[in-house]
Structure formats: C-alpha cells, structure tokens
Design an enzyme around this catalytic site. Sequence first.
Site, PDB file in Angstrom:
ATOM      1  N   ARG A   1       0.677  -1.116   0.061  1.00  0.00           N
ATOM      2  CA  ARG A   1       0.106   0.001   0.244  1.00  0.00           C
ATOM      3  C   ARG A   1       1.052   1.358   0.117  1.00  0.00           C
ATOM      4  O   ARG A   1       0.334   2.276  -0.359  1.00  0.00           O
ATOM      5  CB  ARG A   1      -0.846  -0.115   1.291  1.00  0.00           C
ATOM      6  CG  ARG A   1      -1.859  -0.894   1.522  1.00  0.00           C
ATOM      7  CD  ARG A   1      -2.592  -1.127   2.598  1.00  0.00           C
ATOM      8  NE  ARG A   1      -1.620  -1.390   3.679  1.00  0.00           N
ATOM      9  CZ  ARG A   1      -1.696  -1.117   4.982  1.00  0.00           C
ATOM     10  NH1 ARG A   1      -2.735  -0.747   5.399  1.00  0.00           N
ATOM     11  NH2 ARG A   1      -0.581  -1.303   5.749  1.00  0.00           N
TER      12      ARG A   1
ATOM     13  N   GLU B   1       7.178   7.076  11.895  1.00  0.00           N
ATOM     14  CA  GLU B   1       6.567   8.346  12.760  1.00  0.00           C
ATOM     15  C   GLU B   1       8.036   9.295  12.485  1.00  0.00           C
ATOM     16  O   GLU B   1       9.054   8.942  12.249  1.00  0.00           O
ATOM     17  CB  GLU B   1       6.743   7.838  14.197  1.00  0.00           C
ATOM     18  CG  GLU B   1       5.794   6.915  14.613  1.00  0.00           C
ATOM     19  CD  GLU B   1       5.989   6.450  16.063  1.00  0.00           C
ATOM     20  OE1 GLU B   1       6.891   6.602  16.711  1.00  0.00           O
ATOM     21  OE2 GLU B   1       4.870   5.350  16.497  1.00  0.00           O
TER      22      GLU B   1
ATOM     23  N   GLN C   1       6.100  26.631  16.222  1.00  0.00           N
ATOM     24  CA  GLN C   1       5.808  26.967  15.045  1.00  0.00           C
ATOM     25  C   GLN C   1       6.209  25.850  14.009  1.00  0.00           C
ATOM     26  O   GLN C   1       7.131  25.330  14.343  1.00  0.00           O
ATOM     27  CB  GLN C   1       6.570  28.544  14.861  1.00  0.00           C
ATOM     28  CG  GLN C   1       6.101  28.975  13.449  1.00  0.00           C
ATOM     29  CD  GLN C   1       6.915  30.188  13.181  1.00  0.00           C
ATOM     30  OE1 GLN C   1       7.072  31.202  14.166  1.00  0.00           O
ATOM     31  NE2 GLN C   1       7.264  30.516  11.920  1.00  0.00           N
TER      32      GLN C   1
ATOM     33  N   ARG D   1      18.707  28.425  -0.174  1.00  0.00           N
ATOM     34  CA  ARG D   1      17.855  29.268   0.923  1.00  0.00           C
ATOM     35  C   ARG D   1      18.978  29.383   2.035  1.00  0.00           C
ATOM     36  O   ARG D   1      19.482  28.186   2.842  1.00  0.00           O
ATOM     37  CB  ARG D   1      16.643  28.764   1.414  1.00  0.00           C
ATOM     38  CG  ARG D   1      15.480  28.860   0.571  1.00  0.00           C
ATOM     39  CD  ARG D   1      14.277  28.374   0.740  1.00  0.00           C
ATOM     40  NE  ARG D   1      13.146  28.256  -0.102  1.00  0.00           N
ATOM     41  CZ  ARG D   1      12.348  28.957  -0.545  1.00  0.00           C
ATOM     42  NH1 ARG D   1      12.224  30.012   0.351  1.00  0.00           N
ATOM     43  NH2 ARG D   1      11.483  28.958  -1.392  1.00  0.00           N
TER      44      ARG D   1
ATOM     45  N   HIS E   1      20.562  31.270   7.479  1.00  0.00           N
ATOM     46  CA  HIS E   1      19.352  31.904   8.587  1.00  0.00           C
ATOM     47  C   HIS E   1      19.536  31.814   9.862  1.00  0.00           C
ATOM     48  O   HIS E   1      19.608  30.647  10.242  1.00  0.00           O
ATOM     49  CB  HIS E   1      17.885  32.003   7.825  1.00  0.00           C
ATOM     50  CG  HIS E   1      17.963  32.281   6.274  1.00  0.00           C
ATOM     51  ND1 HIS E   1      16.898  31.669   5.638  1.00  0.00           N
ATOM     52  CD2 HIS E   1      18.354  33.143   5.607  1.00  0.00           C
ATOM     53  CE1 HIS E   1      16.839  32.183   4.550  1.00  0.00           C
ATOM     54  NE2 HIS E   1      17.591  33.032   4.562  1.00  0.00           N
TER      55      HIS E   1
ATOM     56  N   LYS F   1      15.542  23.790  15.113  1.00  0.00           N
ATOM     57  CA  LYS F   1      14.547  23.328  14.021  1.00  0.00           C
ATOM     58  C   LYS F   1      14.673  21.955  14.023  1.00  0.00           C
ATOM     59  O   LYS F   1      15.707  21.217  14.230  1.00  0.00           O
ATOM     60  CB  LYS F   1      15.163  23.879  12.954  1.00  0.00           C
ATOM     61  CG  LYS F   1      15.034  25.852  12.789  1.00  0.00           C
ATOM     62  CD  LYS F   1      15.705  26.191  11.644  1.00  0.00           C
ATOM     63  CE  LYS F   1      15.452  27.759  11.455  1.00  0.00           C
ATOM     64  NZ  LYS F   1      15.901  28.267  10.442  1.00  0.00           N
TER      65      LYS F   1
ATOM     66  N   HIS G   1      21.438  28.326   9.422  1.00  0.00           N
ATOM     67  CA  HIS G   1      20.717  26.961   8.916  1.00  0.00           C
ATOM     68  C   HIS G   1      20.303  27.565   7.319  1.00  0.00           C
ATOM     69  O   HIS G   1      19.906  28.600   7.029  1.00  0.00           O
ATOM     70  CB  HIS G   1      19.476  26.372   9.368  1.00  0.00           C
ATOM     71  CG  HIS G   1      18.826  25.561   8.294  1.00  0.00           C
ATOM     72  ND1 HIS G   1      17.395  25.897   7.676  1.00  0.00           N
ATOM     73  CD2 HIS G   1      19.115  24.365   7.933  1.00  0.00           C
ATOM     74  CE1 HIS G   1      17.048  24.662   7.086  1.00  0.00           C
ATOM     75  NE2 HIS G   1      17.987  23.724   7.364  1.00  0.00           N
TER      76      HIS G   1
ATOM     77  N   TYR H   1       9.786  22.313   8.487  1.00  0.00           N
ATOM     78  CA  TYR H   1      10.745  22.572   9.833  1.00  0.00           C
ATOM     79  C   TYR H   1       9.960  22.905  10.878  1.00  0.00           C
ATOM     80  O   TYR H   1       9.182  24.031  10.795  1.00  0.00           O
ATOM     81  CB  TYR H   1      11.942  23.262   9.587  1.00  0.00           C
ATOM     82  CG  TYR H   1      11.717  24.627   8.662  1.00  0.00           C
ATOM     83  CD1 TYR H   1      11.934  25.669   9.399  1.00  0.00           C
ATOM     84  CD2 TYR H   1      11.541  24.518   7.313  1.00  0.00           C
ATOM     85  CE1 TYR H   1      11.674  26.959   8.605  1.00  0.00           C
ATOM     86  CE2 TYR H   1      11.376  25.782   6.751  1.00  0.00           C
ATOM     87  CZ  TYR H   1      11.572  27.086   7.231  1.00  0.00           C
ATOM     88  OH  TYR H   1      11.523  28.139   6.282  1.00  0.00           O
TER      89      TYR H   1
ATOM     90  N   GLU I   1      15.673  38.468  13.082  1.00  0.00           N
ATOM     91  CA  GLU I   1      16.155  37.982  11.884  1.00  0.00           C
ATOM     92  C   GLU I   1      17.668  38.242  11.470  1.00  0.00           C
ATOM     93  O   GLU I   1      18.075  39.258  11.381  1.00  0.00           O
ATOM     94  CB  GLU I   1      15.216  38.292  10.888  1.00  0.00           C
ATOM     95  CG  GLU I   1      15.519  37.597   9.534  1.00  0.00           C
ATOM     96  CD  GLU I   1      14.537  37.626   8.470  1.00  0.00           C
ATOM     97  OE1 GLU I   1      14.096  36.445   7.717  1.00  0.00           O
ATOM     98  OE2 GLU I   1      13.875  38.622   8.368  1.00  0.00           O
TER      99      GLU I   1
ATOM    100  N   LYS J   1      16.595  39.013  -0.684  1.00  0.00           N
ATOM    101  CA  LYS J   1      17.049  39.055   0.846  1.00  0.00           C
ATOM    102  C   LYS J   1      18.454  38.294   0.978  1.00  0.00           C
ATOM    103  O   LYS J   1      19.523  38.841   1.606  1.00  0.00           O
ATOM    104  CB  LYS J   1      15.991  38.661   1.694  1.00  0.00           C
ATOM    105  CG  LYS J   1      16.464  38.611   3.193  1.00  0.00           C
ATOM    106  CD  LYS J   1      14.966  38.687   3.954  1.00  0.00           C
ATOM    107  CE  LYS J   1      14.990  36.947   4.171  1.00  0.00           C
ATOM    108  NZ  LYS J   1      13.877  36.625   5.057  1.00  0.00           N
ATOM    109  N   ASP J   2      18.450  37.096   0.398  1.00  0.00           N
ATOM    110  CA  ASP J   2      19.603  36.389   0.609  1.00  0.00           C
ATOM    111  C   ASP J   2      20.724  36.826  -0.149  1.00  0.00           C
ATOM    112  O   ASP J   2      22.081  36.504   0.199  1.00  0.00           O
ATOM    113  CB  ASP J   2      19.265  34.839   0.393  1.00  0.00           C
ATOM    114  CG  ASP J   2      18.303  34.211   1.404  1.00  0.00           C
ATOM    115  OD1 ASP J   2      18.115  34.648   2.083  1.00  0.00           O
ATOM    116  OD2 ASP J   2      18.133  32.897   1.263  1.00  0.00           O
TER     117      ASP J   2
END
Length: 186
Positions: A25, A30, A48, A60, A63, A73, A120, A133, A145, A170-171
């Site tokens: 299937r 987990e 969050q 990305r 940060h 995270k 990260h 995350y 930030e 931004k990056d």
Amino acid sequence: MPFNFIKTEIEGLILIQPEIFKDGRGYFFENFKKSDFLKNNIEVDFVQENCSKSTKDVLRGLHFQKAPYAQGKLITCTKGSITDCAVDLRQNSKTFKKYLLFNLNEENKHSLFIPKGFAHGFLTLSDEACISYKITGAEYNKEAERGIIYNDPELNINWNLNFKPVLSDKDKILPELSALHKEDLF
C-alpha cells in the site's frame, strides 16, 4: 524504537533516521515522537511549523534569529532532495564556525535536529523539494532575523556548486560572518 538518533561531531546537531514500515500500500513512519526525543536528551517544545517549496538550484539561507529569539529546528524534506547545512555560531563551542552538510530526501526520510545557536540553509538538488521544519524556542521575529551569505569565505562551505544558485533578493545581500556583531551570535 522507531528512530535511530545519530550524534554528529558537532554537539547537539543530530541526524534522525526513522524506522519505515513498507508494504504493497505504501509506507508509514513516525516523524516525531516526544518521548523518544526526550530519551535521547532532545528536549523540544515546538512553537511554530513552517513549510517551503523550492525549485532546482534554489539555495535558501544561511538564516538564524539572534537571542532571545533563537530557534531550534527539526528539518524534514518531504518531497525531493536537498543538501542541508548547519553552522555552529555558539562562540564558546569547540566547533564554533564549523559546518556540516546532510542529504535529506523523500527516499531516506531522515530529519535533522538543529539546536539553538546555529545558522541554517539548504540547496535544492531535485526539480522541486518540499521542506517541513518545526521550530523550538521563539516564533518568527523580524527584528531578530539575521543571516550569513552562503558563500562566506571564512566558513568556506563546500556546497559542491558548479553553477550560480538561485537566491532570494534578501539572501543575495546577506553579510559575511565577519561583518556580524558578536551580540548577534550565541
């Protein structure tokens, strides 16, 4: 136990391999179980959860949020494949400024726990990748930030790039590590 917790050479940075149950299937596993994390000295209180989708060659990061809004995270790639990067920014750590790279993808279903005190980022290897995350510590705070440019010469991260990655506006303008104030680090 449904997880294999693999300690890395950087204290607190842990690769998590779930036990995957497959049959005709599909599969089941987990992705998080608080009691197993606690048994492995990973105390988390998620505040969050974020999800992102990126196309091939998108990079990305790097940060982080400065204290007192620092975040831990739990990173999982639910679709596609990424090279995930965690950089130790804990000034009193014996691995300060050290980074490690991990391949997270929908096939291996590995997750990476990154504690507070790290920057990260990730590079998308597949045509598209979806990342989930979970965040510990503090919710997103725009004023806290911070970031470091992905190709910082001091960190010298080996992204294995033979092309120019796709970056957000931004990056593209993130500073080098040497331009950050000590109070921005941990």
